[in-house]
Design a protein around this motif. Structure first.
Motif, mmCIF file in Angstrom:
data_model
loop_
_atom_site.group_PDB
_atom_site.id
_atom_site.type_symbol
_atom_site.label_atom_id
_atom_site.label_comp_id
_atom_site.label_asym_id
_atom_site.label_seq_id
_atom_site.Cartn_x
_atom_site.Cartn_y
_atom_site.Cartn_z
ATOM 1 N N ARG A 20 0.811 -1.218 0.000
ATOM 2 C CA ARG A 20 0.000 0.000 0.000
ATOM 3 C C ARG A 20 0.847 1.273 0.000
ATOM 4 O O ARG A 20 0.347 2.356 -0.287
ATOM 5 N N ALA A 21 2.115 1.144 0.332
ATOM 6 C CA ALA A 21 2.985 2.314 0.369
ATOM 7 C C ALA A 21 3.601 2.628 -0.998
ATOM 8 O O ALA A 21 4.274 3.638 -1.150
ATOM 9 N N ASP A 22 3.356 1.757 -1.972
ATOM 10 C CA ASP A 22 3.971 1.920 -3.296
ATOM 11 C C ASP A 22 2.882 2.158 -4.337
ATOM 12 O O ASP A 22 2.201 1.214 -4.752
ATOM 13 N N PRO A 23 2.722 3.407 -4.821
ATOM 14 C CA PRO A 23 1.655 3.712 -5.781
ATOM 15 C C PRO A 23 1.769 2.921 -7.083
ATOM 16 O O PRO A 23 0.760 2.554 -7.674
ATOM 17 N N VAL A 24 2.988 2.661 -7.542
ATOM 18 C CA VAL A 24 3.169 1.917 -8.784
ATOM 19 C C VAL A 24 2.637 0.497 -8.630
ATOM 20 O O VAL A 24 1.908 -0.022 -9.482
ATOM 21 N N LYS A 25 2.974 -0.145 -7.514
ATOM 22 C CA LYS A 25 2.477 -1.497 -7.265
ATOM 23 C C LYS A 25 0.969 -1.488 -7.031
ATOM 24 O O LYS A 25 0.285 -2.470 -7.315
ATOM 25 N N GLY A 26 0.464 -0.368 -6.505
ATOM 26 C CA GLY A 26 -0.982 -0.234 -6.346
ATOM 27 C C GLY A 26 -1.690 -0.273 -7.687
ATOM 28 O O GLY A 26 -2.742 -0.920 -7.832
ATOM 29 N N ARG A 27 -1.137 0.370 -8.688
ATOM 30 C CA ARG A 27 -1.730 0.348 -10.029
ATOM 31 C C ARG A 27 -1.625 -1.045 -10.652
ATOM 32 O O ARG A 27 -2.532 -1.491 -11.361
ATOM 33 N N THR A 28 -0.529 -1.728 -10.369
ATOM 34 C CA THR A 28 -0.388 -3.106 -10.854
ATOM 35 C C THR A 28 -1.460 -3.998 -10.232
ATOM 36 O O THR A 28 -2.050 -4.852 -10.909
ATOM 37 N N ALA A 29 -1.729 -3.792 -8.946
ATOM 38 C CA ALA A 29 -2.766 -4.569 -8.262
ATOM 39 C C ALA A 29 -4.138 -4.313 -8.879
ATOM 40 O O ALA A 29 -4.938 -5.242 -9.048
ATOM 41 N N GLN A 30 -4.411 -3.060 -9.229
ATOM 42 C CA GLN A 30 -5.685 -2.747 -9.870
ATOM 43 C C GLN A 30 -5.820 -3.484 -11.196
ATOM 44 O O GLN A 30 -6.893 -4.008 -11.525
ATOM 45 N N ALA A 31 -4.727 -3.534 -11.961
ATOM 46 C CA ALA A 31 -4.754 -4.243 -13.241
ATOM 47 C C ALA A 31 -5.016 -5.734 -13.024
ATOM 48 O O ALA A 31 -5.741 -6.369 -13.803
ATOM 49 N N GLN A 32 -4.456 -6.286 -11.959
ATOM 50 C CA GLN A 32 -4.685 -7.703 -11.665
ATOM 51 C C GLN A 32 -6.130 -7.960 -11.255
ATOM 52 O O GLN A 32 -6.721 -8.988 -11.619
ATOM 53 N N LEU A 33 -6.715 -7.050 -10.493
ATOM 54 C CA LEU A 33 -8.122 -7.193 -10.128
ATOM 55 C C LEU A 33 -9.018 -7.118 -11.371
ATOM 56 O O LEU A 33 -10.015 -7.851 -11.474
ATOM 57 N N LEU A 34 -8.648 -6.258 -12.308
ATOM 58 C CA LEU A 34 -9.392 -6.188 -13.564
ATOM 59 C C LEU A 34 -9.345 -7.517 -14.305
ATOM 60 O O LEU A 34 -10.356 -7.968 -14.865
ATOM 61 N N GLU A 35 -8.187 -8.148 -14.297
ATOM 62 C CA GLU A 35 -8.060 -9.463 -14.929
ATOM 63 C C GLU A 35 -8.999 -10.473 -14.279
ATOM 64 O O GLU A 35 -9.635 -11.282 -14.965
ATOM 65 N N ARG A 36 -9.080 -10.429 -12.952
ATOM 66 C CA ARG A 36 -9.965 -11.357 -12.249
ATOM 67 C C ARG A 36 -11.413 -11.140 -12.680
ATOM 68 O O ARG A 36 -12.163 -12.084 -12.937
ATOM 69 N N LEU A 37 -11.833 -9.881 -12.737
ATOM 70 C CA LEU A 37 -13.211 -9.561 -13.113
ATOM 71 C C LEU A 37 -13.501 -9.999 -14.547
ATOM 72 O O LEU A 37 -14.562 -10.556 -14.835
ATOM 73 N N ARG A 38 -12.566 -9.763 -15.434
ATOM 74 C CA ARG A 38 -12.776 -10.119 -16.834
ATOM 75 C C ARG A 38 -12.775 -11.626 -17.038
ATOM 76 O O ARG A 38 -13.313 -12.128 -18.031
ATOM 77 N N ALA A 39 -12.183 -12.342 -16.080
ATOM 78 C CA ALA A 39 -12.220 -13.803 -16.128
ATOM 79 C C ALA A 39 -13.495 -14.357 -15.498
ATOM 80 O O ALA A 39 -13.685 -15.577 -15.447
ATOM 81 N N GLY A 40 -14.352 -13.470 -14.999
ATOM 82 C CA GLY A 40 -15.630 -13.904 -14.436
ATOM 83 C C GLY A 40 -15.677 -13.999 -12.934
ATOM 84 O O GLY A 40 -16.708 -14.377 -12.362
ATOM 85 N N LEU A 41 -14.571 -13.675 -12.252
ATOM 86 C CA LEU A 41 -14.564 -13.682 -10.798
ATOM 87 C C LEU A 41 -15.046 -12.336 -10.264
ATOM 88 O O LEU A 41 -14.755 -11.288 -10.856
ATOM 89 N N SER A 42 -15.766 -12.359 -9.153
ATOM 90 C CA SER A 42 -16.019 -11.135 -8.403
ATOM 91 C C SER A 42 -14.788 -10.846 -7.548
ATOM 92 O O SER A 42 -13.930 -11.714 -7.359
ATOM 93 N N VAL A 43 -14.701 -9.638 -7.040
ATOM 94 C CA VAL A 43 -13.618 -9.313 -6.112
ATOM 95 C C VAL A 43 -14.216 -8.588 -4.909
ATOM 96 O O VAL A 43 -15.255 -7.939 -5.024
ATOM 97 N N PHE A 44 -13.578 -8.742 -3.765
ATOM 98 C CA PHE A 44 -13.999 -7.933 -2.630
ATOM 99 C C PHE A 44 -12.814 -7.151 -2.082
ATOM 100 O O PHE A 44 -11.688 -7.638 -2.058
ATOM 101 N N VAL A 45 -13.112 -5.917 -1.702
ATOM 102 C CA VAL A 45 -12.088 -4.958 -1.311
ATOM 103 C C VAL A 45 -12.601 -4.158 -0.119
ATOM 104 O O VAL A 45 -13.801 -3.859 -0.031
ATOM 105 N N ALA A 46 -11.696 -3.799 0.776
ATOM 106 C CA ALA A 46 -12.013 -2.868 1.865
ATOM 107 C C ALA A 46 -11.490 -1.492 1.450
ATOM 108 O O ALA A 46 -10.285 -1.250 1.529
#
Length: 248
Positions: free
Chosen positions: A128-154
């Motif tokens: 969470r302290a690294d904005p670049v890795k934060g954007r990478t995580a968002q891209a990975q969550l997008l992949e999950r959604l496009r594969a048909g998985l839901s995601v949950f986030v706080a």
């Protein structure tokens, strides 16, 4: 009074240790079946269906849900929860049952109590302290959604130290908007009382959960992002102030 308190503390300690064990047994069994069958999705779904409910049952945590039908109204979706305690992910996981992933902090990725959970949910871990890795995580969550998985986030990013609702970060909502999927608020009440803040021990009890109606992200944009997030957060505030009642 002291004897009762000591008894409760012992029950809580034993329940917590047993719950972690039950979680990992359930997850391990499901993942093992998936390996034997050569079907990772089957294994993950079975692991999640077994693991999370076992954790709550052994810990002595019962969940009372309003709006349960909203868990299945639209999938895939981004489920957003308020973060009161270390129980939250277990509760939401037990409710979602299968077909979901999540976002976790990097420290949990190789932690023995949560390693199998990360495998079964195909979790995305972020620094969470690294904005670049934060954007990478968002891209990975997008992949999950496009594969048909839901995601949950706080969207608060970290659990509350007081039980009060914190400010929401925009990342989860950006992911939902980009994927074109709805946001589903999952509001937890009194989880903090069973496992406050950074506590390690779970007290038995009842947690109330209100699953609100899916919120369409159609029409959301980067220009309206702050207002869109504020409107979702307001749903949480309203639910916590005036707890929803189940309708027939």
């Amino acid at each position: 009074m002291t004897g009762q308190s000591d008894g409760m503390d012992l029950r809580a300690v034993l329940g917590t240790v047993g719950a972690v064990g039950a979680l990992n047994v359930g997850l391990g069994l499901g993942l093992g079946v998936g390996l034997l069958r050569g079907d990772r999705r089957l294994g993950n779904d079975l692991a999640l269906t077994l693991g999370f409910p076992a954790f709550l049952a052994v810990a002595g945590v019962r969940v009372r849900v309003v709006g349960e039908h909203n868990l299945w109204a639209q999938r895939p979706a981004v489920f957003v929860m308020n973060h009161q305690s270390g129980l939250d992910a277990m509760i939401v996981g037990a409710l979602l049952r299968q077909g979901f992933s999540g976002l976790g902090k990097k420290e949990a990725q190789y932690s023995p109590p949560t390693f199998l959970m990360g495998q079964a949910t195909e979790a995305v871990f972020v620094d969470r302290a690294d904005p670049v890795k934060g954007r990478t995580a968002q891209a990975q969550l997008l992949e999950r959604l496009r594969a048909g998985l839901s995601v949950f986030v706080a969207p608060e990013g970290t659990r509350s130290d007081t039980g009060e609702l914190g400010e929401f970060r925009t990342g989860a909502f950006h992911v939902a908007r980009t994927a074109g999927v709805p946001v589903v608020p999952v509001v937890l009440r009194n989880a903090y009382e069973l496992m406050p803040g950074k506590a390690k021990i779970i007290r038995p009890g009842v947690v109330d959960v209100a699953v609100l109606e899916p919120i369409s992200t159609e029409g959301w944009s980067s220009e309206t992002a702050r207002d869109d997030v504020a409107r979702v957060r307001r749903r949480f505030v309203e639910a916590l102030e005036n707890w929803p009642q189940e309708t027939a």
